[in-house]
Design an enzyme around this catalytic site. Structure first.
Site, PDB file in Angstrom:
ATOM      1  N   HIS A  56       0.869  -1.232   0.158  1.00  0.00           N
ATOM      2  CA  HIS A  56       0.201  -0.028  -0.235  1.00  0.00           C
ATOM      3  C   HIS A  56       0.860   1.341   0.129  1.00  0.00           C
ATOM      4  O   HIS A  56       1.902   1.300   0.557  1.00  0.00           O
ATOM      5  CB  HIS A  56      -0.847   0.274   1.179  1.00  0.00           C
ATOM      6  CG  HIS A  56      -1.729  -1.095   1.258  1.00  0.00           C
ATOM      7  ND1 HIS A  56      -1.409  -2.295   2.325  1.00  0.00           N
ATOM      8  CD2 HIS A  56      -3.156  -1.203   1.314  1.00  0.00           C
ATOM      9  CE1 HIS A  56      -2.265  -2.972   2.263  1.00  0.00           C
ATOM     10  NE2 HIS A  56      -3.270  -2.668   1.899  1.00  0.00           N
TER      11      HIS A  56
ATOM     12  N   ASP B  90       2.488   1.826   3.461  1.00  0.00           N
ATOM     13  CA  ASP B  90       3.234   0.932   4.162  1.00  0.00           C
ATOM     14  C   ASP B  90       4.555   1.280   3.749  1.00  0.00           C
ATOM     15  O   ASP B  90       5.675   0.893   4.475  1.00  0.00           O
ATOM     16  CB  ASP B  90       3.173  -0.466   3.214  1.00  0.00           C
ATOM     17  CG  ASP B  90       1.990  -1.369   3.324  1.00  0.00           C
ATOM     18  OD1 ASP B  90       1.220  -0.780   4.414  1.00  0.00           O
ATOM     19  OD2 ASP B  90       1.766  -1.956   2.524  1.00  0.00           O
TER      20      ASP B  90
ATOM     21  N   MET C  50       2.775  -5.741  -7.624  1.00  0.00           N
ATOM     22  CA  MET C  50       1.431  -5.228  -7.534  1.00  0.00           C
ATOM     23  C   MET C  50       1.557  -4.076  -6.480  1.00  0.00           C
ATOM     24  O   MET C  50       2.387  -4.077  -5.488  1.00  0.00           O
ATOM     25  CB  MET C  50       0.391  -6.512  -6.836  1.00  0.00           C
ATOM     26  CG  MET C  50      -0.793  -5.995  -6.346  1.00  0.00           C
ATOM     27  SD  MET C  50      -0.949  -5.452  -4.757  1.00  0.00           S
ATOM     28  CE  MET C  50      -1.775  -6.910  -4.092  1.00  0.00           C
TER      29      MET C  50
ATOM     30  N   GLU D  69     -10.780  -6.680  -5.401  1.00  0.00           N
ATOM     31  CA  GLU D  69     -10.920  -7.613  -4.319  1.00  0.00           C
ATOM     32  C   GLU D  69     -12.099  -7.501  -3.436  1.00  0.00           C
ATOM     33  O   GLU D  69     -12.331  -6.597  -2.754  1.00  0.00           O
ATOM     34  CB  GLU D  69      -9.457  -7.470  -3.465  1.00  0.00           C
ATOM     35  CG  GLU D  69      -9.703  -8.546  -2.288  1.00  0.00           C
ATOM     36  CD  GLU D  69      -8.378  -8.338  -1.431  1.00  0.00           C
ATOM     37  OE1 GLU D  69      -7.155  -7.565  -1.838  1.00  0.00           O
ATOM     38  OE2 GLU D  69      -8.154  -8.796  -0.347  1.00  0.00           O
TER      39      GLU D  69
ATOM     40  N   LYS E 250     -14.862  -8.576  -0.260  1.00  0.00           N
ATOM     41  CA  LYS E 250     -14.823  -9.055   1.286  1.00  0.00           C
ATOM     42  C   LYS E 250     -16.120  -8.774   1.563  1.00  0.00           C
ATOM     43  O   LYS E 250     -16.673  -7.683   1.347  1.00  0.00           O
ATOM     44  CB  LYS E 250     -13.715  -8.416   1.946  1.00  0.00           C
ATOM     45  CG  LYS E 250     -13.692  -8.845   3.469  1.00  0.00           C
ATOM     46  CD  LYS E 250     -12.493  -8.305   4.069  1.00  0.00           C
ATOM     47  CE  LYS E 250     -12.052  -8.740   5.529  1.00  0.00           C
ATOM     48  NZ  LYS E 250     -11.162  -8.091   6.044  1.00  0.00           N
TER      49      LYS E 250
ATOM     50  N   GLU F 175      -9.470 -13.632  -2.531  1.00  0.00           N
ATOM     51  CA  GLU F 175      -8.903 -14.026  -1.437  1.00  0.00           C
ATOM     52  C   GLU F 175      -9.463 -14.991  -0.741  1.00  0.00           C
ATOM     53  O   GLU F 175     -10.670 -15.062  -0.466  1.00  0.00           O
ATOM     54  CB  GLU F 175      -8.702 -12.801  -0.434  1.00  0.00           C
ATOM     55  CG  GLU F 175      -8.024 -13.180   0.778  1.00  0.00           C
ATOM     56  CD  GLU F 175      -7.535 -12.064   1.666  1.00  0.00           C
ATOM     57  OE1 GLU F 175      -7.182 -11.032   1.299  1.00  0.00           O
ATOM     58  OE2 GLU F 175      -7.740 -12.363   3.124  1.00  0.00           O
TER      59      GLU F 175
ATOM     60  N   HIS G 101     -11.749 -14.269   2.280  1.00  0.00           N
ATOM     61  CA  HIS G 101     -12.880 -13.667   2.165  1.00  0.00           C
ATOM     62  C   HIS G 101     -14.165 -14.393   1.763  1.00  0.00           C
ATOM     63  O   HIS G 101     -15.072 -14.363   2.151  1.00  0.00           O
ATOM     64  CB  HIS G 101     -12.556 -12.392   1.205  1.00  0.00           C
ATOM     65  CG  HIS G 101     -11.541 -11.444   1.754  1.00  0.00           C
ATOM     66  ND1 HIS G 101     -11.137 -10.458   1.123  1.00  0.00           N
ATOM     67  CD2 HIS G 101     -11.042 -11.532   2.853  1.00  0.00           C
ATOM     68  CE1 HIS G 101     -10.183  -9.782   1.873  1.00  0.00           C
ATOM     69  NE2 HIS G 101      -9.964 -10.403   2.933  1.00  0.00           N
TER      70      HIS G 101
ATOM     71  N   ASP H 166      -4.911 -13.547  -3.545  1.00  0.00           N
ATOM     72  CA  ASP H 166      -4.463 -13.313  -2.154  1.00  0.00           C
ATOM     73  C   ASP H 166      -4.670 -14.712  -1.399  1.00  0.00           C
ATOM     74  O   ASP H 166      -5.975 -15.146  -1.360  1.00  0.00           O
ATOM     75  CB  ASP H 166      -5.345 -12.549  -1.388  1.00  0.00           C
ATOM     76  CG  ASP H 166      -4.875 -10.897  -1.622  1.00  0.00           C
ATOM     77  OD1 ASP H 166      -4.075 -10.772  -2.677  1.00  0.00           O
ATOM     78  OD2 ASP H 166      -5.418 -10.123  -1.053  1.00  0.00           O
TER      79      ASP H 166
ATOM     80  N   ASP I 267     -11.753 -12.466   9.839  1.00  0.00           N
ATOM     81  CA  ASP I 267     -10.797 -12.603   8.620  1.00  0.00           C
ATOM     82  C   ASP I 267      -9.612 -12.963   9.452  1.00  0.00           C
ATOM     83  O   ASP I 267      -8.997 -12.306   9.965  1.00  0.00           O
ATOM     84  CB  ASP I 267     -10.780 -11.230   7.812  1.00  0.00           C
ATOM     85  CG  ASP I 267      -9.838 -11.293   6.829  1.00  0.00           C
ATOM     86  OD1 ASP I 267      -9.479 -12.387   6.252  1.00  0.00           O
ATOM     87  OD2 ASP I 267      -9.113 -10.323   6.534  1.00  0.00           O
TER      88      ASP I 267
ATOM     89  N   ASP J 124      -6.608 -14.516   8.083  1.00  0.00           N
ATOM     90  CA  ASP J 124      -5.303 -14.365   7.129  1.00  0.00           C
ATOM     91  C   ASP J 124      -4.392 -15.337   7.694  1.00  0.00           C
ATOM     92  O   ASP J 124      -3.112 -14.899   7.915  1.00  0.00           O
ATOM     93  CB  ASP J 124      -4.961 -12.932   7.284  1.00  0.00           C
ATOM     94  CG  ASP J 124      -5.772 -12.039   6.725  1.00  0.00           C
ATOM     95  OD1 ASP J 124      -6.626 -12.354   5.853  1.00  0.00           O
ATOM     96  OD2 ASP J 124      -6.070 -10.775   7.056  1.00  0.00           O
TER      97      ASP J 124
ATOM     98  N   ASP K  92      -1.683 -13.168   1.244  1.00  0.00           N
ATOM     99  CA  ASP K  92      -1.993 -12.371   2.013  1.00  0.00           C
ATOM    100  C   ASP K  92      -2.444 -12.672   3.370  1.00  0.00           C
ATOM    101  O   ASP K  92      -3.690 -13.080   3.610  1.00  0.00           O
ATOM    102  CB  ASP K  92      -3.075 -11.122   1.269  1.00  0.00           C
ATOM    103  CG  ASP K  92      -3.678 -10.055   2.147  1.00  0.00           C
ATOM    104  OD1 ASP K  92      -3.044  -9.888   3.084  1.00  0.00           O
ATOM    105  OD2 ASP K  92      -4.649  -9.558   1.836  1.00  0.00           O
TER     106      ASP K  92
HETATM  107  C1  GCO Z   1      -7.910  -7.457   4.264  1.00  0.00           C
HETATM  108  C2  GCO Z   1      -7.603  -7.446   2.873  1.00  0.00           C
HETATM  109  C3  GCO Z   1      -6.320  -6.571   2.595  1.00  0.00           C
HETATM  110  C4  GCO Z   1      -6.122  -6.163   1.072  1.00  0.00           C
HETATM  111  C5  GCO Z   1      -4.939  -5.287   0.965  1.00  0.00           C
HETATM  112  C6  GCO Z   1      -4.666  -5.245  -0.341  1.00  0.00           C
HETATM  113  O1  GCO Z   1      -8.920  -8.067   4.606  1.00  0.00           O
HETATM  114  O2  GCO Z   1      -7.351  -6.812   5.076  1.00  0.00           O
HETATM  115  O3  GCO Z   1      -7.366  -8.753   2.387  1.00  0.00           O
HETATM  116  O4  GCO Z   1      -5.206  -7.201   3.297  1.00  0.00           O
HETATM  117  O5  GCO Z   1      -5.692  -7.418   0.414  1.00  0.00           O
HETATM  118  O6  GCO Z   1      -5.545  -4.143   1.627  1.00  0.00           O
HETATM  119  O7  GCO Z   1      -5.513  -4.574  -1.197  1.00  0.00           O
HETATM  120 MN    MN Z   2      -6.508  -9.373   0.708  1.00  0.00          MN
HETATM  121 MN    MN Z   3      -7.988 -10.713   4.322  1.00  0.00          MN
END
Ligand code: GCO
Ligand code: MN
Ligand code: MN
Length: 391
Positions: free
Chosen positions: A55, A58, A89, A182, A184, A218, A221, A246, A256, A258, A292
């Site tokens: 980002h 970041d 990306m 993306e 979610k 993702e 998600h 992702d 979420d 991850d 991700d």
């Molecule tokens: C989340 C998202 C993020 C995005 C990221 C890139 O649930 O936090 O998955 O990690 O993927 O902001 O766009």
């Molecule tokens: Mn993501």
């Molecule tokens: Mn996520």
């Protein structure tokens, strides 16, 4: 070193925000120090990763001056050159600052929408400067709690305007950049607009420059919503829209999570890798294998690199396991599609009087077909045995 040790040829990438995640959650602060982006890039290279994504914030803190930005970016580029790590990306942080508390592109306030588009143009410039060819849009706070605040149709119109506008910005600047949207379903908002990859695919078809826009699905998600990620990804691949992915792991019904790729949903991970690699005879996905995800909050820095190596290693082990599965003669037999010389042409040609006549006179015994077993218990057991290493 063994055959599962990742190399740049595997095209594995991580977000700066993933391996840089300091372990903060809604109930507690960081458990690990925040790391310098250049340090993260060096460590990723050591682990065998190929790419790093980011980002805007970041790398360049929100509100940094132009001189500060240029200084940070040139230091980062030097590290990329030294390590050979690429930036495939980039994306925009449209969710951390309080200005985005009620969304960015879909906000009711024109000032917020203008600020978001402007921030994204800057972040696109940054991404392109670093070499990115894919730009991800995750609508972090594009959603609601108090749903009466706006007509969701207006949210669609505003989101469409922003993406159409930014596509033109990319074209106007002659950038070699495609967008990946993306989805979610929720978190951090109670409900996020365009909740699934399927919603996104239809939305893309309504865009002015829809050929330059695809999806970035993702794992977590779709699993949060209890859906099949493999089916969503397959639909995107079939539509030529899987521009990025992702990878992570997630238990159905949770926040979420991850988690490290493959750590919670091995059977789905197996089917996903099989699909992405094209083992079943389909055209493979050729983009980055992007993770991700982030390390458990229990980990120190060493645990973070264990996590990163684990994601890549699991992916490579699954490549080997899925290939072995698809090469197995018993599997080949079980998934062989029956052919029918009379009906196959009818079912692949478009409508015609001849096709109607052929269907009217077809020779099909429904009871016999209904009574025959399909062998899927055997098929699935074999897959489980490959997963358990017993075959
Ligand atoms: C989340 C998202 C993020 C995005 C990221 C890139 O649930 O936090 O998955 O990690 O993927 O902001 O766009
Ligand atoms: Mn993501
Ligand atoms: Mn996520």
């Amino acid at each position: 070193m063994d055959s599962f040790t990742p190399t740049a040829a595997d095209r594995f990438s991580f977000g700066l925000w993933t391996v840089g995640n300091p372990g903060r959650d809604p109930f507690g602060g960081p458990t690990r120090p925040t790391q310098d982006p250049c340090h993260l890039v060096r460590k990723l290279a050591e682990c065998g990763a190929w790419g790093v994504n980011l980002h805007d914030n970041d790398l360049v803190p929100f509100g940094a001056s132009a001189a500060e930005r240029d200084d940070i970016v040139s230091g980062f580029k030097r590290t990329l050159d030294e390590t050979g790590i690429v930036v495939p990306m980039a994306t925009t942080n449209l969710f951390s600052h309080p200005i985005f508390k009620d969304g960015a592109f879909t906000s009711n306030d024109p000032k917020v929408r203008a600020f978001a588009i402007n921030k994204t143009m800057d972040a696109i410039d940054l991404g392109v400067e670093l070499g990115a060819t894919t730009y991800v849009f995750w609508g972090g706070r594009e959603g609601t709690e108090a749903d009466a605040c706006r007509d969701p149709q207006d949210a669609m119109k505003r989101f469409r305007h922003a993406i159409d506008f930014l596509c033109e910005y990319v074209k106007d600047n002659g950038y070699d950049l495609r967008f990946a949207l993306e989805a979610k379903p929720n978190e951090p908002r109670c409900d996020i607009y365009l909740a699934t990859t399927g919603h996104m695919l239809h939305f893309i078809s309504t865009l002015e420059n829809n050929e330059m826009v695809g999806v970035n699905p993702e794992v977590a998600h779709e699993h949060m919503a209890g859906l099949s990620f493999v089916h969503g990804v397959a639909q995107a691949m079939e539509a030529g829209k899987l521009f990025h992915i992702d990878l992570n792991a997630q238990r159905i019904g949770r926040y979420d999570q991850d988690l490290r790729f493959g750590s919670e949903d091995l059977k789905q991970a197996f089917l996903l890798v099989r699909l992405l690699e094209g083992n079943a005879g389909n055209a493979p996905y050729t983009g980055p294998r992007h993770f991700d995800a982030h390390a458990y909050r229990t980990e120190d820095e060493e645990g973070v690199w264990d996590f990163a190596r684990g994601c890549m290693r699991t992916y490579k082990i699954l490549v080997e396991r899925t290939r072995a599965f698809d090469a197995d003669p018993e599997v080949k037999d079980l998934i062989r599609v029956p052919t029918d010389a009379a009906l196959d042409p009818v079912l692949s040609n478009s409508y015609s009087a001849e096709s109607v006549a052929a269907l009217r006179s077809m020779d099909v015994d429904p009871d016999a077909i209904g009574a025959a077993g399909l062998g899927y218990e055997r098929l699935d057991q074999i897959m489980c045995e490959y997963l358990m290493g017993a075959r």
